[in-house]
Write an enzyme that holds these catalytic residues in place. Structure first.
Site, PDB file in Angstrom:
ATOM      1  N   LYS A 276      22.350   1.656  75.897  1.00 18.51           N
ATOM      2  CA  LYS A 276      23.195   0.438  75.789  1.00 18.51           C
ATOM      3  C   LYS A 276      22.839  -0.321  74.517  1.00 18.51           C
ATOM      4  O   LYS A 276      23.730  -0.765  73.775  1.00 18.51           O
ATOM      5  CB  LYS A 276      22.936  -0.445  77.000  1.00 18.51           C
ATOM      6  CG  LYS A 276      23.302  -1.904  76.831  1.00 18.51           C
ATOM      7  CD  LYS A 276      22.998  -2.749  78.043  1.00 18.51           C
ATOM      8  CE  LYS A 276      21.628  -3.316  78.062  1.00 18.51           C
ATOM      9  NZ  LYS A 276      21.411  -4.550  77.285  1.00 18.51           N
ATOM     10  N   ASN A 277      21.536  -0.416  74.212  1.00 18.44           N
ATOM     11  CA  ASN A 277      21.113  -1.252  73.086  1.00 18.44           C
ATOM     12  C   ASN A 277      21.260  -0.570  71.730  1.00 18.44           C
ATOM     13  O   ASN A 277      20.992  -1.193  70.705  1.00 18.44           O
ATOM     14  CB  ASN A 277      19.683  -1.755  73.304  1.00 18.44           C
ATOM     15  CG  ASN A 277      19.625  -2.774  74.431  1.00 18.44           C
ATOM     16  OD1 ASN A 277      20.658  -3.269  74.888  1.00 18.44           O
ATOM     17  ND2 ASN A 277      18.436  -3.075  74.899  1.00 18.44           N
TER      18      ASN A 277
ATOM     19  N   ASP B 228      11.059  -4.472  77.982  1.00 17.50           N
ATOM     20  CA  ASP B 228      12.132  -4.093  78.914  1.00 17.50           C
ATOM     21  C   ASP B 228      11.644  -3.190  80.024  1.00 17.50           C
ATOM     22  O   ASP B 228      12.416  -2.868  80.938  1.00 17.50           O
ATOM     23  CB  ASP B 228      13.275  -3.394  78.159  1.00 17.50           C
ATOM     24  CG  ASP B 228      14.019  -4.360  77.262  1.00 17.50           C
ATOM     25  OD1 ASP B 228      14.831  -3.908  76.451  1.00 17.50           O
ATOM     26  OD2 ASP B 228      13.751  -5.579  77.362  1.00 17.50           O
TER      27      ASP B 228
ATOM     28  N   ARG C 146      16.208 -17.384  73.626  1.00 17.90           N
ATOM     29  CA  ARG C 146      16.999 -16.413  72.870  1.00 17.90           C
ATOM     30  C   ARG C 146      17.664 -17.031  71.625  1.00 17.90           C
ATOM     31  O   ARG C 146      18.864 -16.973  71.431  1.00 17.90           O
ATOM     32  CB  ARG C 146      18.053 -15.755  73.764  1.00 17.90           C
ATOM     33  CG  ARG C 146      17.564 -15.271  75.101  1.00 17.90           C
ATOM     34  CD  ARG C 146      16.494 -14.203  75.052  1.00 17.90           C
ATOM     35  NE  ARG C 146      16.900 -12.968  74.438  1.00 17.90           N
ATOM     36  CZ  ARG C 146      17.550 -12.001  75.074  1.00 17.90           C
ATOM     37  NH1 ARG C 146      17.890 -12.169  76.317  1.00 17.90           N
ATOM     38  NH2 ARG C 146      17.889 -10.899  74.450  1.00 17.90           N
TER      39      ARG C 146
ATOM     40  N   ARG D 111      25.136  -4.245  84.230  1.00 21.17           N
ATOM     41  CA  ARG D 111      25.217  -4.522  82.779  1.00 21.17           C
ATOM     42  C   ARG D 111      24.596  -3.377  81.973  1.00 21.17           C
ATOM     43  O   ARG D 111      24.988  -3.128  80.849  1.00 21.17           O
ATOM     44  CB  ARG D 111      24.457  -5.807  82.445  1.00 21.17           C
ATOM     45  CG  ARG D 111      25.056  -7.044  83.022  1.00 21.17           C
ATOM     46  CD  ARG D 111      24.443  -8.251  82.419  1.00 21.17           C
ATOM     47  NE  ARG D 111      24.493  -8.143  80.945  1.00 21.17           N
ATOM     48  CZ  ARG D 111      23.944  -9.042  80.138  1.00 21.17           C
ATOM     49  NH1 ARG D 111      23.296 -10.062  80.630  1.00 21.17           N
ATOM     50  NH2 ARG D 111      24.027  -8.911  78.825  1.00 21.17           N
TER      51      ARG D 111
ATOM     52  N   CYS E 236      19.087 -17.719  78.321  1.00 21.76           N
ATOM     53  CA  CYS E 236      19.451 -16.851  79.446  1.00 21.76           C
ATOM     54  C   CYS E 236      18.253 -16.824  80.387  1.00 21.76           C
ATOM     55  O   CYS E 236      17.267 -17.526  80.176  1.00 21.76           O
ATOM     56  CB  CYS E 236      19.792 -15.451  78.946  1.00 21.76           C
ATOM     57  SG  CYS E 236      18.342 -14.581  78.379  1.00 21.76           S
TER      58      CYS E 236
HETATM   59  C1  EPZ Z   1      16.776  -6.978  72.076  1.00 19.33           C
HETATM   60  O1  EPZ Z   1      17.077  -8.338  72.310  1.00 19.33           O
HETATM   61  C2  EPZ Z   1      17.262  -6.230  73.308  1.00 19.33           C
HETATM   62  N1  EPZ Z   1      18.708  -6.413  73.449  1.00 19.33           N
HETATM   63  C3  EPZ Z   1      16.541  -6.755  74.538  1.00 19.33           C
HETATM   64  O2  EPZ Z   1      16.958  -5.971  75.644  1.00 19.33           O
HETATM   65  C4  EPZ Z   1      15.040  -6.570  74.339  1.00 19.33           C
HETATM   66  O3  EPZ Z   1      14.357  -7.116  75.440  1.00 19.33           O
HETATM   67  C5  EPZ Z   1      14.594  -7.275  73.051  1.00 19.33           C
HETATM   68  O4  EPZ Z   1      15.363  -6.795  71.929  1.00 19.33           O
HETATM   69  C6  EPZ Z   1      13.123  -7.041  72.736  1.00 19.33           C
HETATM   70  O5  EPZ Z   1      12.883  -5.663  72.634  1.00 19.33           O
HETATM   71  C7  EPZ Z   1      19.536  -5.696  72.666  1.00 19.33           C
HETATM   72  O6  EPZ Z   1      19.111  -4.913  71.832  1.00 19.33           O
HETATM   73  C8  EPZ Z   1      21.018  -5.904  72.882  1.00 19.33           C
HETATM   74  P1  EPZ Z   1      14.562 -10.085  69.844  1.00 19.33           P
HETATM   75  P2  EPZ Z   1      16.964  -9.393  71.098  1.00 19.33           P
HETATM   76  O7  EPZ Z   1      15.440 -10.763  68.850  1.00 19.33           O
HETATM   77  O8  EPZ Z   1      17.239  -8.716  69.807  1.00 19.33           O
HETATM   78  C9  EPZ Z   1      12.577 -14.320  69.243  1.00 19.33           C
HETATM   79  C10 EPZ Z   1      17.678  -5.544  77.810  1.00 19.33           C
HETATM   80  O9  EPZ Z   1      17.027  -5.684  78.836  1.00 19.33           O
HETATM   81  N2  EPZ Z   1      13.661 -14.581  68.274  1.00 19.33           N
HETATM   82  O10 EPZ Z   1      13.860  -8.831  69.439  1.00 19.33           O
HETATM   83  O11 EPZ Z   1      17.764 -10.568  71.451  1.00 19.33           O
HETATM   84  C11 EPZ Z   1      13.094 -14.174  70.671  1.00 19.33           C
HETATM   85  O12 EPZ Z   1      13.223 -15.443  71.276  1.00 19.33           O
HETATM   86  C12 EPZ Z   1      17.633  -6.606  76.748  1.00 19.33           C
HETATM   87  O13 EPZ Z   1      18.356  -4.521  77.510  1.00 19.33           O
HETATM   88  C13 EPZ Z   1      13.633 -15.764  67.553  1.00 19.33           C
HETATM   89  O14 EPZ Z   1      12.739 -16.608  67.720  1.00 19.33           O
HETATM   90  O15 EPZ Z   1      15.431  -9.770  71.144  1.00 19.33           O
HETATM   91  C14 EPZ Z   1      12.027 -13.324  71.315  1.00 19.33           C
HETATM   92  O16 EPZ Z   1      10.951 -14.158  71.712  1.00 19.33           O
HETATM   93  C15 EPZ Z   1      16.963  -7.875  77.244  1.00 19.33           C
HETATM   94  N3  EPZ Z   1      14.633 -16.005  66.658  1.00 19.33           N
HETATM   95  C16 EPZ Z   1      11.560 -12.412  70.188  1.00 19.33           C
HETATM   96  O17 EPZ Z   1      12.011 -13.034  68.974  1.00 19.33           O
HETATM   97  C17 EPZ Z   1      15.641 -15.102  66.432  1.00 19.33           C
HETATM   98  O18 EPZ Z   1      16.522 -15.370  65.571  1.00 19.33           O
HETATM   99  C18 EPZ Z   1      12.151 -11.011  70.243  1.00 19.33           C
HETATM  100  O19 EPZ Z   1      13.547 -11.157  70.430  1.00 19.33           O
HETATM  101  C19 EPZ Z   1      15.645 -13.903  67.168  1.00 19.33           C
HETATM  102  C20 EPZ Z   1      14.639 -13.652  68.079  1.00 19.33           C
END
Ligand code: EPZ
Length: 434
Positions: free
Chosen positions: A22-23, A309, A125, A401, A120
């Site tokens: 999915k990702n 995850d 996020r 989802r 969320c």
């Molecule tokens: C991706 O989310 C995945 N989703 C998530 O999978 C996964 O848990 C996550 O990466 C971590 O591996 C998709 O790929 C669609 P991040 P993402 O940006 O990209 C902070 C699932 O279960 N951050 O890597 O949104 C954030 O708050 C889902 O399939 C900022 O501070 O996660 C977090 O603490 C859930 N500012 C950390 O970075 C930003 O601009 C990592 O988040 C972006 C992120």
């Protein structure tokens, strides 16, 4: 609202097949925005987030066909005309990954209006790192009324260094950079396989990218990209979830159509816990019980570390292990929503900030429990598969989802699991992003 009814106690035996990631599918579908030509993607999972992404792209004027029947895992997308480059709130609120259209829209159309995803179940996020990178590439971004409006006649190549490792941040800015004027160097990038999947598609479309899958990605911008056909990688989180399903039920489960390279951290942790794992082929892995299931600590890290995850699913297994397992969640600030539900089933878990201490083995008893987010739901299914009696899991739309035909796949290897209520149907009105 759909529910799962699960009677615990059956060891899972047989072969279970993994769907596409999915990702990976979500950024790869968004990449179609970058060209007027048609993109065909294979091995797309039939999950609700893909339907949400289809609606999002269609709402902007794209032609998106999700296959049916024997072609059900194929999608063709044409963004020849993007009449309305806006990602509307009523779609974005159900899936924060909608922010993945931001970079490609600015790169292709020179402007984007994207609803801020908001928080969320698992955390705030934010997308501040996406915004910072686009501004460094010359976009002007205004935030008002809950929307981001980004404009740039043409993005310029830049030297970007992420303050934090972000998966979709890396993907969003990679898609912005491929059509930018000049070279973009991105430091401290996410190394997740989904980033490499997206980069492989972009390269097939004519992009010039080096270093995807490492911390430093170098992009030479081009003036246009062409269509491509691409097959999405297997879902490493679905595969990991099935490995734990085999382990927790002490079955003999073969997980096929996966990519064992992407499962190294999960496999080594399960082996540390005493689970017998045999990698039979690059895409096939067999899980069986060892002598004893032992406590083992985890600390979630960006890839190639133990994936956040998989944290909730591993916690369900830890409730059955002999001893004390310390689980540290380093990526998200609120990813223990499954704990209270596991405790209601009889688990012994104490949370202190971002750490959870699990004492096992605990006899789990079936209960009525509530799903709160995608991976917490998977954790509750795993617990119910080993609990004594019949559990009812509410709000399984969270599962839909990101897990394709989850109950059918588990039934196929001996699980007593039924879906109650309507057959899977997108319930956007109930959905919340995670
Ligand atoms: C991706 O989310 C995945 N989703 C998530 O999978 C996964 O848990 C996550 O990466 C971590 O591996 C998709 O790929 C669609 P991040 P993402 O940006 O990209 C902070 C699932 O279960 N951050 O890597 O949104 C954030 O708050 C889902 O399939 C900022 O501070 O996660 C977090 O603490 C859930 N500012 C950390 O970075 C930003 O601009 C990592 O988040 C972006 C992120």
């Amino acid at each position: 609202m759909d529910k799962f009814v699960i009677r615990g106690g059956n060891p899972l035996v047989g072969t279970i097949r993994v769907s596409g990631a999915k990702n990976s599918a979500l950024p790869c579908m968004a990449a179609a925005i970058l060209t007027e030509d048609e993109i065909t993607l294979e091995n797309i999972p039939q999950v609700r987030d893909i339907e949400t992404e289809r609606r999002l792209l269609a709402s902007m004027g794209a032609q998106v066909d999700l296959g049916t029947g024997s072609n059900q895992h194929r999608t063709t997308i044409s963004c020849r005309t993007l009449s309305d480059p806006v990602a509307k709130y009523e779609i974005v609120k159900t899936m924060r990954a909608s922010s993945l259209v931001l970079g490609p829209l600015v790169a292709r159309a020179g402007m984007a209006r994207v609803a801020m995803p908001g928080g969320c179940a698992i955390g705030g996020r934010p997308i501040d790192l996406h915004i910072k990178g686009l501004e460094k590439m010359g976009a002007t971004i205004v935030q008002e009324h809950g929307y981001l409006e980004a404009r740039a006649s043409r993005l310029k190549g830049a030297h970007l260094a992420f303050d934090k490792i972000t998966v979709t941040g890396t993907e969003d800015l990679l898609m912005a950079a491929v059509l930018a004027d000049g070279e973009t160097v991105m430091e401290n990038c996410a190394r997740e396989p989904e980033v490499s999947d997206l980069a492989a598609l972009l390269i097939a479309m004519g992009a010039k990218i080096e270093g995807a899958g490492t911390s430093t990605i170098r992009v030479q911008g081009v003036t246009s990209l062409h269509g491509a056909n691409y097959r999405i990688h297997p879902d490493r989180i679905e595969a990991g979830t099935f490995l734990i399903a085999g382990a927790i039920t002490r079955g003999d489960l073969t997980v096929a159509d996966c990519n064992t390279e992407h499962l190294r951290a999960v496999i080594s942790k399960l082996e540390e816990a005493g689970v017998r794992i045999d990698v039979l082929a690059p895409d096939v892995v067999r899980v069986r019980p060892g002598e004893r299931l032992l406590a083992a600590d985890i600390s979630t890290e960006e890839y190639p570390g133990f994936p956040t995850d998989m944290q909730a699913q591993y916690m369900a297994l830890a409730t059955q292990a002999e001893g004390v397992s310390l689980i540290k969640e380093n990526i998200f600030e609120n990813r223990f929503m499954h704990v209270q539900e596991l405790v209601r089933m009889g688990a012994n878990i104490k949370v202190d900030g971002r750490s959870a201490t699990v004492r096992g083995p605990a006899n789990l008893s079936a209960a009525a429990v509530m799903c709160s987010d995608l991976r917490a739901s998977a954790s509750l299914v795993l617990a119910a598969l080993v609990a004594d009696g019949e559990s009812i899991l509410d709000r399984v739309y969270h599962m839909d989802r990101g897990y394709e035909r989850f109950e059918a796949k588990l039934q196929g290897v001996g699980a007593e699991i039924q879906r109650m209520g309507n057959v899977f149907a997108p319930k956007e009105k109930d959905a919340v992003a995670d």
